[in-house]
Design an enzyme around this catalytic site. Sequence first.
Site, mmCIF file in Angstrom:
data_model
loop_
_atom_site.group_PDB
_atom_site.id
_atom_site.type_symbol
_atom_site.label_atom_id
_atom_site.label_comp_id
_atom_site.label_asym_id
_atom_site.label_seq_id
_atom_site.Cartn_x
_atom_site.Cartn_y
_atom_site.Cartn_z
ATOM 1 N N TYR A 134 0.819 -1.209 0.000
ATOM 2 C CA TYR A 134 0.000 0.000 0.000
ATOM 3 C C TYR A 134 0.859 1.268 0.000
ATOM 4 O O TYR A 134 0.361 2.356 -0.267
ATOM 5 C CB TYR A 134 -0.963 0.016 1.201
ATOM 6 C CG TYR A 134 -2.013 -1.083 1.172
ATOM 7 C CD1 TYR A 134 -2.066 -2.001 0.131
ATOM 8 C CD2 TYR A 134 -2.950 -1.199 2.188
ATOM 9 C CE1 TYR A 134 -3.016 -3.007 0.100
ATOM 10 C CE2 TYR A 134 -3.911 -2.205 2.166
ATOM 11 C CZ TYR A 134 -3.936 -3.107 1.123
ATOM 12 O OH TYR A 134 -4.880 -4.101 1.105
ATOM 13 N N LYS A 166 3.533 -15.377 2.766
ATOM 14 C CA LYS A 166 3.426 -16.162 1.531
ATOM 15 C C LYS A 166 4.868 -16.491 1.124
ATOM 16 O O LYS A 166 5.332 -16.177 0.014
ATOM 17 C CB LYS A 166 2.682 -15.325 0.468
ATOM 18 C CG LYS A 166 2.317 -16.070 -0.784
ATOM 19 C CD LYS A 166 1.204 -17.087 -0.594
ATOM 20 C CE LYS A 166 0.964 -17.854 -1.887
ATOM 21 N NZ LYS A 166 0.135 -19.051 -1.717
ATOM 22 N N ASP A 221 -3.069 -18.037 2.170
ATOM 23 C CA ASP A 221 -4.239 -18.704 1.582
ATOM 24 C C ASP A 221 -4.802 -19.737 2.563
ATOM 25 O O ASP A 221 -6.014 -19.854 2.745
ATOM 26 C CB ASP A 221 -3.903 -19.338 0.225
ATOM 27 C CG ASP A 221 -2.556 -20.025 0.195
ATOM 28 O OD1 ASP A 221 -1.746 -19.822 1.128
ATOM 29 O OD2 ASP A 221 -2.293 -20.793 -0.753
ATOM 30 N N ASP A 252 -5.138 -6.520 6.105
ATOM 31 C CA ASP A 252 -6.338 -5.807 5.688
ATOM 32 C C ASP A 252 -7.444 -6.828 5.411
ATOM 33 O O ASP A 252 -8.580 -6.716 5.884
ATOM 34 C CB ASP A 252 -6.006 -5.013 4.411
ATOM 35 C CG ASP A 252 -7.109 -4.063 4.013
ATOM 36 O OD1 ASP A 252 -8.058 -3.897 4.785
ATOM 37 O OD2 ASP A 252 -7.019 -3.490 2.903
ATOM 38 N N ASP A 272 -10.609 -8.242 8.285
ATOM 39 C CA ASP A 272 -12.023 -8.122 7.918
ATOM 40 C C ASP A 272 -12.705 -9.486 7.949
ATOM 41 O O ASP A 272 -13.844 -9.608 8.399
ATOM 42 C CB ASP A 272 -12.171 -7.516 6.513
ATOM 43 C CG ASP A 272 -12.435 -6.021 6.583
ATOM 44 O OD1 ASP A 272 -12.194 -5.433 7.657
ATOM 45 O OD2 ASP A 272 -12.854 -5.436 5.573
#
Length: 362
Positions: free
Chosen positions: A142, A192, A224, A248, A252
């Site tokens: 980001y 990852k 994942d 992020d 959520d």
Amino acid sequence: MKFKITVLPGDGIGPEVIEQAIDVIKLVGEKYDHEFEMQEALIGGCAIDAHGVPLPEQTLEMCKNSDAVLLGAVGGFKWDTLPGHIRPEAGLLGIRAGLGLYANLRPAIIYSALKDASPLRPDIVKDGIDIMVVRELTGGMYFGDRGRLQTENMGEAAYDTEQYSVLEVERIARLAFETAMKRNKKLMSVDKANVLESSRLWREVVIKLSAEYPEVELSHMYVDNAAMQLVRNPMQFDVIVTTNMFGDILSDEASMITGSIGMLPSASLGKGTLGLYEPIHGSAPDIAGQNKANPIATILSVSMMMKYSFGLDDVAKEIEDAVVNVLNKGYRTGDIASEGTKVVGTKEMGQLIKDEITGAAK
Ligand code: NAD
């Protein structure tokens, strides 16, 4: 002890839920003999109306000179058509950057009394879930280099860069280990590393730092798999630490398995003890001004403030216990109501929680 709190009610339901939270702060101050000095300032749409910008310089200065900041919510239809940099939400990014807050702590808790609200099956939720997601907030994709370019054979392309330095990973990982030490001493680092070089560095740094926290049981999981495990067996998690982008998404997801947006607090922390505390929900313009908003997320944000910025664990627990007691007695705001529960408004819910704290509760 004495603490200075800057309160930013913001827009929509922000002022309504903040009013209840302020009352709780005053009450625990009296009960535990601490002095909480509170000063209010503008952020978001109300700041745009008054000063033309979502985060006035004066607001940021007041926050910097505080021990903690409590925020309601920002935004609303009125400001939806303004350009991005003067939208209310720009005030949120501005304050996090301005205060150097690089870690976001989001608990996802399913209280036993509210387990019906979870979209997960009862045999998965069992007696409740309690996960803390620690998300890196100021690095990664980001904030990395991005741009557009022309490729030879595939036309126009765009790129974003995921970059993390050892120091950036170290400081967020340290905070996560410290958080795990205050909880069940289990830390899951999500990355990852089978694909990304930045994740391999992330994992190396986390493993190295774990030597300083021998009591914490450290594990690693690919993102994942973590996304799957959160809905398959969420009880396996205690503290999760991860990058800005993975955090992020996962925070959520973790919030949604609780099924109740009006219940979830958050803390954003940086160097030192100054923190920003806010409910994860927005300004809910659809119910603003109707005494319908659930104030619990904001009241639990106060509890996090007591714990993480002031080190007042006893006060934090008092507030949490008061919330749990009220839920166990069957009181609910509309958003979390179910058959057989007693529906109350924002003010009444605040009063019930305060009554638990003063001992006036029946
Ligand atoms: P929202 O979180 O405001 O509302 C989503 C839904 O949840 C609505 O139906 C709302 O009524 C309900 N809800 C939210 N909080 C509640 C509470 N405490 N009690 C009961 N019900 C509650 O999200 P949205 O509708 O997507 O956004 C509304 C505005 O808020 C937008 O302007 C958005 O940009 C802004 N927003 C601000 C923040 C923030 O201040 N941190 C976060 C998200 C959205």
